[in-house]
Motif scaffolding. Structure first.
Motif, PDB file in Angstrom:
ATOM      1  N   UNK A 156     -95.759 100.848-144.893  1.00  0.00           N
ATOM      2  CA  UNK A 156     -96.881 101.748-145.135  1.00  0.00           C
ATOM      3  C   UNK A 156     -97.874 101.164-146.124  1.00  0.00           C
ATOM      4  N   UNK A 157     -99.123 101.629-146.042  1.00  0.00           N
ATOM      5  CA  UNK A 157    -100.107 101.306-147.071  1.00  0.00           C
ATOM      6  C   UNK A 157     -99.786 102.109-148.325  1.00  0.00           C
ATOM      7  N   UNK A 214     -98.140 107.245-151.003  1.00  0.00           N
ATOM      8  CA  UNK A 214     -98.408 108.373-151.895  1.00  0.00           C
ATOM      9  C   UNK A 214     -98.374 109.701-151.140  1.00  0.00           C
ATOM     10  N   UNK A 215     -98.961 109.734-149.973  1.00  0.00           N
ATOM     11  CA  UNK A 215     -99.008 110.996-149.227  1.00  0.00           C
ATOM     12  C   UNK A 215     -97.607 111.423-148.778  1.00  0.00           C
ATOM     13  N   UNK A 247     -90.668 100.138-155.496  1.00  0.00           N
ATOM     14  CA  UNK A 247     -90.301  99.250-154.392  1.00  0.00           C
ATOM     15  C   UNK A 247     -91.188  99.465-153.174  1.00  0.00           C
ATOM     16  N   UNK A 248     -91.520 100.725-152.884  1.00  0.00           N
ATOM     17  CA  UNK A 248     -92.368 101.013-151.728  1.00  0.00           C
ATOM     18  C   UNK A 248     -93.771 100.459-151.924  1.00  0.00           C
ATOM     19  N   UNK A 249     -94.330 100.600-153.125  1.00  0.00           N
ATOM     20  CA  UNK A 249     -95.669 100.078-153.395  1.00  0.00           C
ATOM     21  C   UNK A 249     -95.673  98.563-153.416  1.00  0.00           C
ATOM     22  N   UNK A 250     -94.617  97.971-153.954  1.00  0.00           N
ATOM     23  CA  UNK A 250     -94.507  96.501-153.921  1.00  0.00           C
ATOM     24  C   UNK A 250     -94.579  96.015-152.474  1.00  0.00           C
ATOM     25  N   UNK A 294     -99.204  91.359-146.899  1.00  0.00           N
ATOM     26  CA  UNK A 294    -100.194  91.399-145.819  1.00  0.00           C
ATOM     27  C   UNK A 294     -99.638  92.157-144.625  1.00  0.00           C
ATOM     28  N   UNK A 295    -100.496  92.810-143.844  1.00  0.00           N
ATOM     29  CA  UNK A 295    -100.031  93.587-142.697  1.00  0.00           C
ATOM     30  C   UNK A 295     -99.108  92.782-141.800  1.00  0.00           C
ATOM     31  N   UNK A 296     -97.944  93.327-141.501  1.00  0.00           N
ATOM     32  CA  UNK A 296     -96.991  92.651-140.629  1.00  0.00           C
ATOM     33  C   UNK A 296     -96.337  91.453-141.252  1.00  0.00           C
ATOM     34  N   UNK A 297     -96.573  91.224-142.555  1.00  0.00           N
ATOM     35  CA  UNK A 297     -95.994  90.060-143.212  1.00  0.00           C
ATOM     36  C   UNK A 297     -96.680  88.772-142.855  1.00  0.00           C
ATOM     37  N   UNK A 298     -97.842  88.846-142.192  1.00  0.00           N
ATOM     38  CA  UNK A 298     -98.539  87.648-141.763  1.00  0.00           C
ATOM     39  C   UNK A 298     -99.550  87.203-142.801  1.00  0.00           C
ATOM     40  N   UNK A 299     -99.865  85.914-142.770  1.00  0.00           N
ATOM     41  CA  UNK A 299    -100.886  85.383-143.674  1.00  0.00           C
ATOM     42  C   UNK A 299    -102.240  85.947-143.320  1.00  0.00           C
ATOM     43  N   UNK A 300    -103.092  86.070-144.320  1.00  0.00           N
ATOM     44  CA  UNK A 300    -104.380  86.716-144.099  1.00  0.00           C
ATOM     45  C   UNK A 300    -105.538  85.809-144.452  1.00  0.00           C
ATOM     46  N   UNK A 301    -105.260  84.584-144.749  1.00  0.00           N
ATOM     47  CA  UNK A 301    -106.315  83.718-145.248  1.00  0.00           C
ATOM     48  C   UNK A 301    -107.443  83.492-144.261  1.00  0.00           C
TER      49      UNK A 301
END
Length: 361
Positions: free
Chosen positions: A26-27, A32-33, A171-174, A179-186
């Protein structure tokens, strides 16, 4: 089952739900929600204000609240930075607990706190409970829970429950900072360079550089506030003013992650030769030195595992790591296996690529 048993069962169910959030992908806003749904009844609060934070310094960098009016949010920022009140987020972190109530820390006299007199009571609330969401050495967020005066102060069992909940929310916020899906975002776009904004004495926006308009939109708070710009910029500006007054601050820069997974670093300084209180804030893409420790921490690496991973990024082999960290080679290999598993990679080359690209480079 008696009322005490019912409360205990409800509290346990809430904690189990929070524990599951770390693996839900989750984001921060969604965390939070969902946390609000799980905790509102068992903690018995009437309003909550959620924040993400720079994990390295613990400085608040965003705000989300569906309960509170944020029409005078600049005053809340000022109180947070300048007021030496009981139960501030930094004091809670240093105290060895994760949650604290204003009534308990003031021994039943919350009126001693400036925040209580100037912010909580005018908003129509009584006691306040704050929680810091720490995980793996970083504070990834925090929250302030408030209840109506006629409900009395928060109870000890509610504070203890909030303390336990804070660990799971950390832990949830960490995990939400991966990056989304654990993928690199560069490769998800090209930064146009540092963005510059000028803020007035009340942290209202006076001027922006071209790239700043886009960045302000990408770093916007989940909730609209009276500031008209992201909370992180106002926090950076207030800490720059404290520095100019010769007062201590946790650090002169604030880190914040955009929705695309990139980290940015905000530096602020008083504007020379201008009206009193005006501050320039420069927001730039995080350098590898700034981003990599945060990125590794987001994967849940321990401090020792981060040391091993950073040495690998610098080109060290197992023998070098063993010598520099005074470890046996097999201990280094054990750490590497754990690092690979947590980062979801199978080789050193893949780990280095994931870390470098994950930091936005």
């Amino acid at each position: 089952m008696g009322s005490r048993g019912v409360r205990a069962a409800a509290a346990q169910q809430a904690i189990e739900g929070l524990r599951e959030l770390a693996g839900a992908g989750l984001t921060a806003e969604a965390v939070f929600r969902r946390a609000d749904e799980l905790l509102r009844e068992v903690l018995a609060y009437d309003a909550v204000c959620w924040h993400t934070a720079d994990p390295a310094t613990g400085l608040v960098n965003s705000v989300l609240s569906d309960d509170l009016s944020l029409d005078s949010f600049e005053e809340a920022v000022r109180l947070e930075v300048w007021t030496d009140d009981p139960a501030t987020f930094p004091k809670i972190r240093r105290s060895g607990v994760r949650a604290e109530t204003l009534s308990r820390v003031t021994q039943g006299r919350p009126e001693r706190a400036v925040r209580y007199r100037e912010q909580i009571v005018p908003a129509g609330f009584g006691d306040e409970m704050r929680a810091a969401f720490d995980a793996h050495g970083g504070m990834w967020g925090c929250a302030a829970f408030m209840r109506a005066p006629d409900r009395g102060p928060f109870l000890g069992r509610q504070r203890q429950l909030a303390d336990t909940a804070a660990r799971h929310l950390g832990n949830a916020l960490r995990a939400s900072h991966l990056p989304p899906g654990g993928e690199a975002v560069g490769g998800a776009g090209v930064d146009a360079g540092p963005a510059v904004v000028v803020l007035g004495a009340s942290n209202r926006l006076l001027a922006v550089s071209g790239p700043a308009e886009d960045l302000l939109a990408r770093l916007a708070d989940p909730s609209r506030t009276s500031l008209g710009l992201p909370t992180a910029f106002a926090m950076a500006a207030e800490h720059a003013r404290r520095t100019a007054c010769g007062l201590p601050v946790p650090q002169s820069k604030i880190r914040i992650q955009a929705r695309d997974g990139r980290w940015y670093v905000l530096h602020a300084s008083p504007l020379q030769g201008s009206a009193a209180g005006e501050v320039t804030v420069v927001a730039a893409p995080a350098t590898p030195a700034d981003a990599m420790p945060l990125y590794l921490s987001a994967y849940g690496l321990t401090a020792r595992e981060q040391e091993v991973a950073l040495l690998l990024v610098r080109g060290c082999d197992t023998r070098d790591v063993s010598r520099l960290l005074a470890m046996k080679p097999y201990t280094v290999q054990d750490h590497l296996k754990s690092v690979f598993a947590k980062a979801g990679v199978a080789s050193r080359r893949e780990l280095i690529a994931r870390i470098m690209l994950g930091g936005g480079h």
